[in-house]
Design a protein around this motif. Structure first.
Motif, PDB file in Angstrom:
ATOM      1  N   MET A  47      13.346  42.761  38.979  1.00 29.91           N
ATOM      2  CA  MET A  47      12.691  44.004  38.634  1.00 29.91           C
ATOM      3  C   MET A  47      13.705  45.130  38.431  1.00 29.91           C
ATOM      4  SD  MET A  47       9.559  45.179  38.378  1.00 29.91           S
ATOM      5  CE  MET A  47       8.551  46.581  38.617  1.00 29.91           C
ATOM      6  N   THR A  48      14.721  45.182  39.263  1.00 35.52           N
ATOM      7  CA  THR A  48      15.732  46.224  39.170  1.00 35.52           C
ATOM      8  C   THR A  48      16.516  46.106  37.870  1.00 35.52           C
ATOM      9  OG1 THR A  48      15.949  46.066  41.561  1.00 35.52           O
ATOM     10  CG2 THR A  48      17.617  47.306  40.402  1.00 35.52           C
ATOM     11  N   ARG A  49      16.812  44.918  37.488  1.00 31.84           N
ATOM     12  CA  ARG A  49      17.558  44.716  36.242  1.00 31.84           C
ATOM     13  C   ARG A  49      16.728  45.134  35.035  1.00 31.84           C
ATOM     14  NH1 ARG A  49      21.030  39.389  34.634  1.00 31.84           N
ATOM     15  NH2 ARG A  49      22.169  40.454  32.995  1.00 31.84           N
ATOM     16  N   LEU A  50      15.438  44.860  35.080  1.00 28.63           N
ATOM     17  CA  LEU A  50      14.532  45.261  34.011  1.00 28.63           C
ATOM     18  C   LEU A  50      14.465  46.785  33.914  1.00 28.63           C
ATOM     19  CD1 LEU A  50      12.429  44.572  31.849  1.00 28.63           C
ATOM     20  CD2 LEU A  50      10.714  44.581  33.661  1.00 28.63           C
ATOM     21  N   MET A  51      14.382  47.453  35.058  1.00 28.20           N
ATOM     22  CA  MET A  51      14.324  48.916  35.065  1.00 28.20           C
ATOM     23  C   MET A  51      15.621  49.523  34.529  1.00 28.20           C
ATOM     24  SD  MET A  51      12.309  49.687  38.608  1.00 28.20           S
ATOM     25  CE  MET A  51      12.369  51.442  38.412  1.00 28.20           C
ATOM     26  N   LYS A  52      16.747  48.924  34.852  1.00 27.63           N
ATOM     27  CA  LYS A  52      18.027  49.407  34.326  1.00 27.63           C
ATOM     28  C   LYS A  52      18.086  49.247  32.817  1.00 27.63           C
ATOM     29  CE  LYS A  52      20.873  48.665  38.417  1.00 27.63           C
ATOM     30  NZ  LYS A  52      21.979  47.902  38.996  1.00 27.63           N
ATOM     31  N   SER A  53      17.572  48.122  32.331  1.00 26.14           N
ATOM     32  CA  SER A  53      17.562  47.884  30.887  1.00 26.14           C
ATOM     33  C   SER A  53      16.669  48.887  30.175  1.00 26.14           C
ATOM     34  CB  SER A  53      17.080  46.464  30.583  1.00 26.14           C
ATOM     35  OG  SER A  53      17.934  45.516  31.168  1.00 26.14           O
ATOM     36  N   VAL A  54      15.496  49.149  30.731  1.00 26.15           N
ATOM     37  CA  VAL A  54      14.581  50.130  30.133  1.00 26.15           C
ATOM     38  C   VAL A  54      15.224  51.515  30.152  1.00 26.15           C
ATOM     39  CG1 VAL A  54      12.363  51.291  30.451  1.00 26.15           C
ATOM     40  CG2 VAL A  54      12.502  48.803  30.650  1.00 26.15           C
ATOM     41  N   PHE A  55      15.843  51.882  31.262  1.00 25.57           N
ATOM     42  CA  PHE A  55      16.505  53.168  31.374  1.00 25.57           C
ATOM     43  C   PHE A  55      17.611  53.300  30.328  1.00 25.57           C
ATOM     44  CE2 PHE A  55      19.885  55.831  33.191  1.00 25.57           C
ATOM     45  CZ  PHE A  55      19.188  57.027  33.308  1.00 25.57           C
ATOM     46  N   LEU A  56      18.397  52.259  30.150  1.00 26.77           N
ATOM     47  CA  LEU A  56      19.475  52.278  29.167  1.00 26.77           C
ATOM     48  C   LEU A  56      18.928  52.438  27.757  1.00 26.77           C
ATOM     49  CD1 LEU A  56      22.509  52.008  28.652  1.00 26.77           C
ATOM     50  CD2 LEU A  56      22.163  49.545  28.480  1.00 26.77           C
ATOM     51  N   ILE A  57      17.860  51.732  27.442  1.00 29.02           N
ATOM     52  CA  ILE A  57      17.254  51.834  26.109  1.00 29.02           C
ATOM     53  C   ILE A  57      16.728  53.245  25.856  1.00 29.02           C
ATOM     54  CG2 ILE A  57      15.304  51.047  24.706  1.00 29.02           C
ATOM     55  CD1 ILE A  57      15.753  48.247  25.944  1.00 29.02           C
ATOM     56  N   VAL A  58      16.065  53.817  26.861  1.00 30.75           N
ATOM     57  CA  VAL A  58      15.540  55.179  26.716  1.00 30.75           C
ATOM     58  C   VAL A  58      16.674  56.174  26.527  1.00 30.75           C
ATOM     59  CG1 VAL A  58      14.328  57.034  27.943  1.00 30.75           C
ATOM     60  CG2 VAL A  58      13.393  54.716  27.945  1.00 30.75           C
ATOM     61  N   MET A  59      17.724  56.053  27.294  1.00 32.33           N
ATOM     62  CA  MET A  59      18.855  56.971  27.181  1.00 32.33           C
ATOM     63  C   MET A  59      19.540  56.854  25.817  1.00 32.33           C
ATOM     64  SD  MET A  59      18.690  58.760  29.787  1.00 32.33           S
ATOM     65  CE  MET A  59      20.155  59.709  29.562  1.00 32.33           C
TER      66      MET A  59
END
Length: 153
Positions: free
Chosen positions: A1-13
């Motif tokens: 779950m943490t890795r998914l959230m980091k990926s989403v955060f990176l895409i948004v940024m």
């Protein structure tokens, strides 16, 4: 779950990066970082005359580019920040300032809102007071006694 959230955060940024980049072109940037910082600070307070409520650093309009270059030219020529702002306002008028000055004829604009509010409150108070007096005076003695009788039941 943490890795998914980091990926989403990176895409948004990454998606938002072009939005925050501003419109300053690489050929406009000054070699001296101190002068460039001063130019950026001044540009944040100057309005794009084409885009209206956008500062010249964020605007892609040609006039905004010309204003950015003008600010940088004046700084390179040795003008102080106040002299640059004065030069730009002399040339384009006070409308170019995102935060208008509070002196001179602008006092009329700054004071008009509070004065109109006080005037509207006075007019409203006077209207309500006269209206209540008019309804009391409109009744005859006979009507007033009947009204009192009805209200006292």
């Amino acid at each position: 779950m943490t890795r998914l959230m980091k990926s989403v955060f990176l895409i948004v940024m990454l998606a938002l990066a072009p939005v925050t980049a501003g419109a300053v072109q690489p050929d406009e940037i000054l070699d001296d970082p101190v002068l460039e910082e001063r130019a950026r600070d001044l540009s944040k307070g100057l309005r794009c005359l084409v885009c209206r409520n956008e500062n010249i650093d964020d605007s892609n309009a040609e006039l905004a580019r010309d204003l950015r270059l003008l600010v940088r030219e004046r700084l390179v020529a040795g003008d102080t920040d106040d002299e640059v702002i004065e030069f730009v306002t002399d040339r384009y008028g006070e409308y170019v300032l995102l935060n208008p000055r509070t002196g001179g004829s602008n006092w009329v604009l700054w004071g008009a809102g509070p004065v109109m509010l006080i005037l509207a409150l006075l007019i409203g108070f006077t209207y309500l007071r006269r209206r209540s007096q008019a309804t009391e005076d409109a009744l005859s003695d006979d009507e007033r006694s009947k009204l009192d009788e009805i209200l006292n039941r």
